[in-house]
Design an enzyme around this catalytic site. Structure first.
Site, PDB file in Angstrom:
ATOM      1  N   ASN A  56       0.856  -1.189   0.000  1.00 15.85           N
ATOM      2  CA  ASN A  56       0.000   0.000   0.000  1.00 15.85           C
ATOM      3  C   ASN A  56       0.891   1.238   0.000  1.00 15.85           C
ATOM      4  O   ASN A  56       1.491   1.560   1.019  1.00 15.85           O
ATOM      5  CB  ASN A  56      -0.900  -0.042   1.246  1.00 15.85           C
ATOM      6  CG  ASN A  56      -1.702   1.224   1.420  1.00 15.85           C
ATOM      7  OD1 ASN A  56      -1.841   2.024   0.496  1.00 15.85           O
ATOM      8  ND2 ASN A  56      -2.242   1.411   2.621  1.00 15.85           N
ATOM      9  N   GLU A 104      -5.236  -4.749  10.940  1.00 22.12           N
ATOM     10  CA  GLU A 104      -4.141  -3.797  11.128  1.00 22.12           C
ATOM     11  C   GLU A 104      -4.355  -3.031  12.431  1.00 22.12           C
ATOM     12  O   GLU A 104      -5.110  -2.055  12.464  1.00 22.12           O
ATOM     13  CB  GLU A 104      -4.116  -2.792   9.971  1.00 22.12           C
ATOM     14  CG  GLU A 104      -3.924  -3.434   8.614  1.00 22.12           C
ATOM     15  CD  GLU A 104      -3.396  -2.424   7.606  1.00 22.12           C
ATOM     16  OE1 GLU A 104      -2.290  -2.642   7.103  1.00 22.12           O
ATOM     17  OE2 GLU A 104      -4.061  -1.412   7.356  1.00 22.12           O
ATOM     18  N   SER A 113       3.610  -2.350  10.270  1.00 19.95           N
ATOM     19  CA  SER A 113       5.060  -2.471  10.426  1.00 19.95           C
ATOM     20  C   SER A 113       5.613  -3.838  10.029  1.00 19.95           C
ATOM     21  O   SER A 113       6.551  -4.347  10.651  1.00 19.95           O
ATOM     22  CB  SER A 113       5.485  -2.105  11.854  1.00 19.95           C
ATOM     23  OG  SER A 113       5.180  -0.745  12.119  1.00 19.95           O
ATOM     24  N   LYS A 148       0.004   4.267  -0.189  1.00 23.67           N
ATOM     25  CA  LYS A 148      -0.624   5.447   0.432  1.00 23.67           C
ATOM     26  C   LYS A 148      -0.423   6.673  -0.475  1.00 23.67           C
ATOM     27  O   LYS A 148      -0.416   6.528  -1.687  1.00 23.67           O
ATOM     28  CB  LYS A 148      -0.070   5.666   1.849  1.00 23.67           C
ATOM     29  CG  LYS A 148      -0.119   4.381   2.673  1.00 23.67           C
ATOM     30  CD  LYS A 148       0.197   4.590   4.124  1.00 23.67           C
ATOM     31  CE  LYS A 148       0.121   3.240   4.832  1.00 23.67           C
ATOM     32  NZ  LYS A 148       0.182   3.374   6.276  1.00 23.67           N
ATOM     33  N   GLY A 157       2.923   2.035  10.733  1.00 25.57           N
ATOM     34  CA  GLY A 157       3.927   3.078  10.529  1.00 25.57           C
ATOM     35  C   GLY A 157       4.736   3.415  11.770  1.00 25.57           C
ATOM     36  O   GLY A 157       5.438   4.423  11.800  1.00 25.57           O
ATOM     37  N   GLU A 212      -6.468   4.879   8.321  1.00 24.43           N
ATOM     38  CA  GLU A 212      -6.228   6.300   8.030  1.00 24.43           C
ATOM     39  C   GLU A 212      -7.486   6.945   7.445  1.00 24.43           C
ATOM     40  O   GLU A 212      -7.776   8.104   7.708  1.00 24.43           O
ATOM     41  CB  GLU A 212      -5.020   6.441   7.090  1.00 24.43           C
ATOM     42  CG  GLU A 212      -3.725   6.140   7.844  1.00 24.43           C
ATOM     43  CD  GLU A 212      -2.595   5.568   7.009  1.00 24.43           C
ATOM     44  OE1 GLU A 212      -2.655   5.637   5.769  1.00 24.43           O
ATOM     45  OE2 GLU A 212      -1.648   5.040   7.613  1.00 24.43           O
ATOM     46  N   HIS A 224      -9.380   1.484   5.440  1.00 19.44           N
ATOM     47  CA  HIS A 224      -8.067   1.618   6.079  1.00 19.44           C
ATOM     48  C   HIS A 224      -8.202   2.549   7.288  1.00 19.44           C
ATOM     49  O   HIS A 224      -8.970   3.514   7.254  1.00 19.44           O
ATOM     50  CB  HIS A 224      -7.052   2.179   5.080  1.00 19.44           C
ATOM     51  CG  HIS A 224      -5.656   2.095   5.587  1.00 19.44           C
ATOM     52  ND1 HIS A 224      -5.156   3.001   6.496  1.00 19.44           N
ATOM     53  CD2 HIS A 224      -4.673   1.200   5.359  1.00 19.44           C
ATOM     54  CE1 HIS A 224      -3.909   2.666   6.793  1.00 19.44           C
ATOM     55  NE2 HIS A 224      -3.596   1.573   6.106  1.00 19.44           N
TER      56      HIS A 224
HETATM   57  P1  PGA Z   1       3.065   0.115   7.583  1.00 22.28           P
HETATM   58  O1  PGA Z   1       1.580   0.394   7.015  1.00 22.28           O
HETATM   59  O2  PGA Z   1       3.525  -1.184   6.983  1.00 22.28           O
HETATM   60  O3  PGA Z   1       3.872   1.282   7.118  1.00 22.28           O
HETATM   61  O4  PGA Z   1       2.942   0.012   9.070  1.00 22.28           O
HETATM   62  C1  PGA Z   1       0.658  -0.648   6.891  1.00 22.28           C
HETATM   63  C2  PGA Z   1      -0.640  -0.120   6.338  1.00 22.28           C
HETATM   64  O5  PGA Z   1      -1.047   0.985   6.717  1.00 22.28           O
HETATM   65  O6  PGA Z   1      -1.305  -0.781   5.536  1.00 22.28           O
END
Ligand code: PGA
Length: 252
Positions: A10, A164, A209, A12, A170, A95, A93
């Site tokens: 992803n 997640e 992560s 983003k 992140g 976010e 997601h």
């Molecule tokens: P990350 O993001 O691997 O940077 O933690 C995962 C995601 O948001 O899908």
């Protein structure tokens, strides 16, 4: 639904045309892993370009609107993503849930819009740190699954769920393998209660992560069918380290 491990990068809100070379490297390297299903979700502006350039990996969107078309300035429908070359879309997601105030009902609407538009869909769920600390993680996530997954004939056949934990996205902090396995079993039970036996075929991905050095143990955990990868998907080297770890699971 395939039972190959599914590794989805992803991107983003990252990626200008210059990133196409990274995608090409990922695509070429993925051809050497026929037992792993690999995909990228670039920003929507790059979907068409990736679609034209990629041969072995899937291309998806990061969000879609529930409706097919209409007066929704700035939004994209599933049909538009498909028209640009996507074959799946991520919805819900954390976010989007946090920044755009998306509720479970909205996420379910988007997931059903995605299926109606001819895409497969990845529905994301996950608890916050405060919810985990309060001992409510399993209850919260089960509620998100109940409220967010698409219904309708055969919906489960084009569905994956991504677990997640918000606090792991992140941050470099990863849930313990035992906690991931327990949560994936919890999600599986909920999917079976919604779809019946067919719910046992829905792939459940872990995200938060995931890196080359922790991917193997996460991929080996009970009920983990793949990974949704953010930061580590922006470089072919780190992303392919994760694909390689997933291929070890198949080899076992
Ligand atoms: P990350 O993001 O691997 O940077 O933690 C995962 C995601 O948001 O899908």
């Amino acid at each position: 639904m395939s039972d190959l491990p599914y590794i989805v990068g992803n991107w983003k809100m990252n990626g200008l045309r210059g990133m196409l070379s990274e995608a090409r490297s990922i695509d070429r390297a993925s051809a050497r892993y026929p037992k792993v299903q690999v995909a990228l979700t670039p920003p929507a502006t790059l979907i068409h370009r990736l679609h034209e350039a990629m041969q072995s990996i899937g291309i998806g969107g990061q969000d879609c609107h529930a409706e097919e078309s209409g007066a929704y300035t700035g939004d994209l429908s599933a049909q538009m993503l498909k028209d640009a070359g996507a074959d799946f879309v991520i919805v819900g997601h954390s976010e989007r849930r946090a920044v755009h105030n998306e509720t479970d009902a909205m996420v379910r609407g988007k997931a059903e819009g995605a299926l109606a538009g001819g895409l497969s869909v990845i529905v994301c769920v996950g608890e916050t740190e405060a919810e985990r600390d309060a001992g409510k993680a399993e209850e919260i996530v089960a509620g998100q699954v109940e409220g967010s997954v698409p219904r309708g004939k055969g919906a489960e056949l084009r569905l994956s769920v991504a677990y997640e934990p918000v606090w792991a996205i992140g941050t470099g902090r990863v849930a313990s393998v035992d906690d991931v396995a327990a949560m994936h079993r919890n999600i599986r039970a909920k999917l079976v209660s919604i779809y019946g036996e067919a719910g046992s075929g829905v792939r459940i991905l872990y995200g938060g992560s995931v890196k080359p050095d922790n991917a193997a143990e996460l991929m080996a955990a009970d009920e983990v069918g793949g990974a949704l990868v953010g930061g580590a998907s922006l470089s072919a080297e780190s992303f392919m380290g994760i694909v390689d770890a997933a291929s070890q699971k198949v080899a076992e």
